[in-house]
Design a protein around this motif. Structure first.
Motif, PDB file in Angstrom:
ATOM      1  N   ILE A 362      31.182  35.199  31.333  1.00  0.00           N
ATOM      2  CA  ILE A 362      30.114  34.527  31.479  1.00  0.00           C
ATOM      3  C   ILE A 362      30.097  33.533  32.774  1.00  0.00           C
ATOM      4  N   LEU A 363      31.406  33.219  32.933  1.00  0.00           N
ATOM      5  CA  LEU A 363      31.551  32.397  34.391  1.00  0.00           C
ATOM      6  C   LEU A 363      31.243  33.331  35.448  1.00  0.00           C
ATOM      7  N   LYS A 364      31.479  34.613  35.466  1.00  0.00           N
ATOM      8  CA  LYS A 364      31.078  35.445  36.628  1.00  0.00           C
ATOM      9  C   LYS A 364      29.683  35.355  36.657  1.00  0.00           C
ATOM     10  N   GLU A 365      29.040  35.628  35.578  1.00  0.00           N
ATOM     11  CA  GLU A 365      27.627  35.701  35.355  1.00  0.00           C
ATOM     12  C   GLU A 365      26.866  34.618  35.977  1.00  0.00           C
ATOM     13  N   HIS A 366      27.202  33.364  35.936  1.00  0.00           N
ATOM     14  CA  HIS A 366      26.873  32.161  36.294  1.00  0.00           C
ATOM     15  C   HIS A 366      27.129  31.593  37.642  1.00  0.00           C
ATOM     16  N   LEU A 367      28.466  31.758  37.899  1.00  0.00           N
ATOM     17  CA  LEU A 367      28.991  31.338  39.381  1.00  0.00           C
ATOM     18  C   LEU A 367      28.880  32.459  40.476  1.00  0.00           C
ATOM     19  N   MET A 368      28.911  33.851  40.039  1.00  0.00           N
ATOM     20  CA  MET A 368      28.620  34.963  41.207  1.00  0.00           C
ATOM     21  C   MET A 368      27.577  35.739  40.583  1.00  0.00           C
ATOM     22  N   PRO A 369      26.364  35.356  40.728  1.00  0.00           N
ATOM     23  CA  PRO A 369      25.215  36.074  40.178  1.00  0.00           C
ATOM     24  C   PRO A 369      25.063  37.318  41.228  1.00  0.00           C
TER      25      PRO A 369
END
Length: 378
Positions: A362-369
């Motif tokens: 989830i963090l990767k999806e939002h912080l590194m789209p």
């Protein structure tokens, strides 16, 4: 364009008939090969050292970080239940105590169901060892053939004709110390869990208001909402699926005449919280118990093989169909996360591996789209 006066001709070489044939070397820096900058190497090295330092601190200070991180993850899973109780005008602190008490009671029930047959079988280890030795006589001929083959090939005879003996139990105490946390870790976990659930709305608000930019606040709010929703749904879904697996295993054990089917079903439900290794361990346990309890070797393998069918249906159809709709988890990523966190924090780390992987995705999806173009299908 270069003129004829700008061309230099070495002695002994014929002059070019056309001055345009002498092209100068390219001066553009864009045509040169890419060069790795020193700053990039230093930055990568610093990031690697930071990751190694964090892992080392988490490993050395396991007694502190494991209960705290576990309480944060489990508290985030149980926060939707506290919010539901809060809608019925139950104070948040009271909701936290009720929820943690219910979870503790359920865990105590599972432990009692598992520990009862375990303690009974532990007192009968010599007798069970003798029964297991008698059932394994069917493998005497294959083992003898294997020993003869080794002797023909010039290898050392590793298998002797000595009678079957129960292994020594020097490993029991270290294993129990590895599997069971200390009383201090339990106390820290439950205290942190209650306080986290009770104060989660305030912590959530403070975390959002840390950022001054409105866009950053909205992104943080979306991340927290998605983490809370996915973890809460994951816990509820996985718990219901594992209870179904435990019920099916208990019914299989009762139908095949296995001893203590309720305890074996509870053990199957508990081990199924650990991806991959849990079902494998349960299969091995069912094989041992089935071989000892049944009159023949074939009858003892009925329950383990039926459990394999249940685990196959659950792992390949039920769980991917339900959880896959919420968040897609790659099998390799799940296995690597399970191996890493189990190595770092033991069985509790294996339990936390999938929730921590969900948080990381989830963090990767939002912080590194992903803004790069996708490959065409096909």
């Amino acid at each position: 364009m270069l003129g004829e006066s700008q061309l230099r001709v070495l002695p002994g070489e014929p002059a070019l008939s056309n001055p345009r044939e002498a092209a100068p070397l390219p001066d553009s820096k864009s045509e040169l090969p890419p060069v790795i900058k020193r700053a990039e190497v230093v930055a990568s090295a610093l990031v690697g050292l930071l990751v190694i330092s964090i892992v080392a601190v988490l490993y050395v200070a396991k007694a502190f970080f494991l209960p705290v991180v576990g309480a944060f993850v489990v508290g985030t899973m149980l926060s939707p239940a506290a919010a539901l109780l809060e809608r019925y005008r139950i104070p948040r602190a009271v909701s936290a105590v009720l929820i943690v008490s219910a979870v503790g009671a359920g865990a105590a029930l599972m432990v009692s169901l598992i520990s009862s047959p375990l303690m009974q079988w532990t007192t009968r280890l010599p007798e069970l060892g003798s029964q297991l030795r008698d059932k394994l006589h069917v493998f005497d001929r294959p083992l003898a053939l294997w020993q003869e083959l080794q002797n023909m090939l010039g290898g050392s005879a590793t298998l002797s004709a000595a009678p079957f003996q129960m292994p020594k139990f020097d490993w029991v105490q270290p294993t129990l110390e590895f599997l069971s946390p200390t009383f201090t870790e339990f106390l820290l976990f439950f205290a942190t869990l209650i306080l986290f659930i009770a104060s989660w709305p305030d912590l959530r608000r403070a975390l959002i208001m840390t950022f001054g930019d409105r866009a950053a606040r909205l992104r943080t709010l979306r991340i927290l909402n998605e983490i809370e929703g996915h973890l809460g749904g994951y816990l509820l879904t996985v718990t219901m699926i594992n209870l179904g697996v435990g019920t099916a295993t208990g019914m299989i054990c009762a139908g095949t005449g296995m001893p203590k089917p309720a305890g074996l079903g509870a053990l199957a439900a508990t081990l199924n919280f650990f991806p991959i290794i849990g079902p494998v361990a349960m299969f091995a346990i069912l094989v041992v118990v089935g071989v000892i309890a049944s009159s023949t070797l074939g009858a003892g393998l009925i329950a383990p093989l039926a459990f394999v069918g249940v685990a196959f249906l659950e792992g390949h159809f039920v769980t991917p169909t339900i959880i896959g709709r919420r968040l897609e988890l790659n099998a390799l990523a799940v296995f690597m996360a399970l191996a890493f966190w189990t190595w770092l924090w033991g069985p509790m780390g294996g339990f936390l591996s999938s929730p921590l992987l969900i948080v990381a995705l989830i963090l990767k999806e939002h912080l590194m789209p992903e803004d790069r173009p996708h490959l065409p299908p096909g």
